[in-house]
Design a protein around this motif. Structure first.
Motif, PDB file in Angstrom:
ATOM      1  N   ALA A  59       0.834  -1.203   0.000  1.00  0.00           N
ATOM      2  CA  ALA A  59       0.000   0.000   0.000  1.00  0.00           C
ATOM      3  C   ALA A  59       0.868   1.253   0.000  1.00  0.00           C
ATOM      4  O   ALA A  59       1.802   1.377   0.785  1.00  0.00           O
ATOM      5  CB  ALA A  59      -0.919  -0.001   1.208  1.00  0.00           C
ATOM      6  N   GLY A  60       0.577   2.160  -0.913  1.00  0.00           N
ATOM      7  CA  GLY A  60       1.296   3.417  -1.005  1.00  0.00           C
ATOM      8  C   GLY A  60       2.639   3.331  -1.712  1.00  0.00           C
ATOM      9  O   GLY A  60       3.272   4.348  -1.959  1.00  0.00           O
ATOM     10  N   GLU A  61       3.079   2.129  -2.036  1.00  0.00           N
ATOM     11  CA  GLU A  61       4.385   1.929  -2.678  1.00  0.00           C
ATOM     12  C   GLU A  61       4.307   2.298  -4.157  1.00  0.00           C
ATOM     13  O   GLU A  61       3.402   1.886  -4.865  1.00  0.00           O
ATOM     14  CB  GLU A  61       4.812   0.472  -2.542  1.00  0.00           C
ATOM     15  N   LEU A  62       5.270   3.087  -4.601  1.00  0.00           N
ATOM     16  CA  LEU A  62       5.403   3.397  -6.018  1.00  0.00           C
ATOM     17  C   LEU A  62       6.432   2.445  -6.604  1.00  0.00           C
ATOM     18  O   LEU A  62       7.511   2.271  -6.042  1.00  0.00           O
ATOM     19  CB  LEU A  62       5.872   4.840  -6.221  1.00  0.00           C
ATOM     20  N   LEU A  63       6.107   1.834  -7.716  1.00  0.00           N
ATOM     21  CA  LEU A  63       7.046   0.938  -8.387  1.00  0.00           C
ATOM     22  C   LEU A  63       7.575   1.620  -9.634  1.00  0.00           C
ATOM     23  O   LEU A  63       6.811   2.180 -10.417  1.00  0.00           O
ATOM     24  CB  LEU A  63       6.371  -0.375  -8.769  1.00  0.00           C
ATOM     25  N   THR A  64       8.867   1.561  -9.814  1.00  0.00           N
ATOM     26  CA  THR A  64       9.458   2.122 -11.025  1.00  0.00           C
ATOM     27  C   THR A  64       9.169   1.195 -12.196  1.00  0.00           C
ATOM     28  O   THR A  64       8.864  -0.001 -12.014  1.00  0.00           O
ATOM     29  CB  THR A  64      10.977   2.295 -10.878  1.00  0.00           C
ATOM     30  N   THR A  65       9.297   1.726 -13.372  1.00  0.00           N
ATOM     31  CA  THR A  65       9.114   0.907 -14.568  1.00  0.00           C
ATOM     32  C   THR A  65      10.148  -0.209 -14.590  1.00  0.00           C
ATOM     33  O   THR A  65       9.846  -1.333 -14.986  1.00  0.00           O
ATOM     34  CB  THR A  65       9.205   1.789 -15.831  1.00  0.00           C
ATOM     35  N   GLN A  66      11.352   0.070 -14.122  1.00  0.00           N
ATOM     36  CA  GLN A  66      12.379  -0.972 -14.062  1.00  0.00           C
ATOM     37  C   GLN A  66      11.988  -2.069 -13.076  1.00  0.00           C
ATOM     38  O   GLN A  66      12.181  -3.246 -13.357  1.00  0.00           O
ATOM     39  CB  GLN A  66      13.736  -0.381 -13.674  1.00  0.00           C
ATOM     40  N   ASN A  67      11.427  -1.696 -11.911  1.00  0.00           N
ATOM     41  CA  ASN A  67      10.933  -2.700 -10.962  1.00  0.00           C
ATOM     42  C   ASN A  67       9.915  -3.617 -11.628  1.00  0.00           C
ATOM     43  O   ASN A  67       9.970  -4.835 -11.486  1.00  0.00           O
ATOM     44  CB  ASN A  67      10.229  -2.056  -9.756  1.00  0.00           C
ATOM     45  N   VAL A  86       0.879   7.923 -12.143  1.00  0.00           N
ATOM     46  CA  VAL A  86       2.331   7.987 -12.274  1.00  0.00           C
ATOM     47  C   VAL A  86       2.831   9.269 -11.637  1.00  0.00           C
ATOM     48  O   VAL A  86       2.277  10.344 -11.880  1.00  0.00           O
ATOM     49  CB  VAL A  86       2.755   7.932 -13.763  1.00  0.00           C
ATOM     50  N   GLU A  87       3.838   9.137 -10.807  1.00  0.00           N
ATOM     51  CA  GLU A  87       4.502  10.296 -10.219  1.00  0.00           C
ATOM     52  C   GLU A  87       5.907  10.342 -10.792  1.00  0.00           C
ATOM     53  O   GLU A  87       6.624   9.346 -10.775  1.00  0.00           O
ATOM     54  CB  GLU A  87       4.552  10.185  -8.697  1.00  0.00           C
ATOM     55  N   ARG A  88       6.271  11.488 -11.303  1.00  0.00           N
ATOM     56  CA  ARG A  88       7.597  11.656 -11.894  1.00  0.00           C
ATOM     57  C   ARG A  88       8.598  12.078 -10.830  1.00  0.00           C
ATOM     58  O   ARG A  88       8.235  12.479  -9.739  1.00  0.00           O
ATOM     59  CB  ARG A  88       7.542  12.690 -13.004  1.00  0.00           C
ATOM     60  N   GLY A  89       9.861  12.011 -11.189  1.00  0.00           N
ATOM     61  CA  GLY A  89      10.900  12.494 -10.299  1.00  0.00           C
ATOM     62  C   GLY A  89      11.724  11.381  -9.689  1.00  0.00           C
ATOM     63  O   GLY A  89      11.518  10.200  -9.956  1.00  0.00           O
ATOM     64  N   ARG A  90      12.634  11.803  -8.867  1.00  0.00           N
ATOM     65  CA  ARG A  90      13.606  10.881  -8.274  1.00  0.00           C
ATOM     66  C   ARG A  90      12.949   9.761  -7.487  1.00  0.00           C
ATOM     67  O   ARG A  90      13.386   8.620  -7.522  1.00  0.00           O
ATOM     68  CB  ARG A  90      14.541  11.680  -7.367  1.00  0.00           C
ATOM     69  N   ASN A  91      11.920  10.072  -6.742  1.00  0.00           N
ATOM     70  CA  ASN A  91      11.222   9.069  -5.945  1.00  0.00           C
ATOM     71  C   ASN A  91       9.900   8.666  -6.584  1.00  0.00           C
ATOM     72  O   ASN A  91       9.006   8.181  -5.900  1.00  0.00           O
ATOM     73  CB  ASN A  91      10.985   9.600  -4.523  1.00  0.00           C
ATOM     74  N   GLY A  92       9.793   8.874  -7.879  1.00  0.00           N
ATOM     75  CA  GLY A  92       8.555   8.603  -8.586  1.00  0.00           C
ATOM     76  C   GLY A  92       8.355   7.136  -8.914  1.00  0.00           C
ATOM     77  O   GLY A  92       9.172   6.274  -8.589  1.00  0.00           O
TER      78      GLY A  92
END
Length: 149
Positions: free
Chosen positions: A22-30, A57-63
């Protein structure tokens, strides 16, 4: 009926996103690592899923990406209808010319009805209900996360 490779990758990405903590953003690489598909293919799927409103989608370093409210309710049938770019189930019309039997073809309309029946069968299957803990635990461990099931 067989789905195309793009739809397959898109559905896999949604399965991973629906079981993320819950609440975790996964990168496209993940996601690419989790589904065993090249980054480039997954990134195209992520763009399309965002356009369809199925992910945020959230952009940026922690996106990264997460399943949207609409994505949590989306059915496999709905998703496949939106991702299916083929207008003709049997390639009756092609760049090489139309089939000479195309006029009032019974096969063409039967195949179109069969495709819709396929989608209707999948309209009762909500994508976010599909992932199982036993299925996702090793996948998430491999990419350094815990599943959120």
């Amino acid at each position: 009926m067989k789905i195309n490779a793009f739809s397959d990758v898109s559905l896999r990405a949604l399965l991973v996103l629906s079981s993320a903590p819950a609440g975790e953003l996964l990168t496209t690489q993940n996601i690419a690592d989790a589904v065993g598909t090249p980054y480039h293919h997954v990134s195209k799927a992520i763009v399309r899923l965002r356009e369809l409103g199925l992910i945020d989608v959230e952009r940026g370093r922690n996106g990264g990406s997460r399943l949207s409210a609409a994505g949590k309710k989306a059915t496999v049938g709905q998703i496949l209808r939106n991702l299916d770019t083929r207008s003709d189930p049997a390639e009756c019309q092609s760049a090489n010319g139309d089939c000479p039997l195309i006029a009032e073809c019974g096969l063409r309309s039967a195949l179109a009805r069969a495709r819709e029946a396929f989608y209707q069968e999948l309209d009762g299957v909500v994508v976010s209900s599909l992932p199982r803990l036993r299925q996702m635990t090793p996948v998430f461990q491999a990419i350094g996360l815990r599943p959120g099931l």
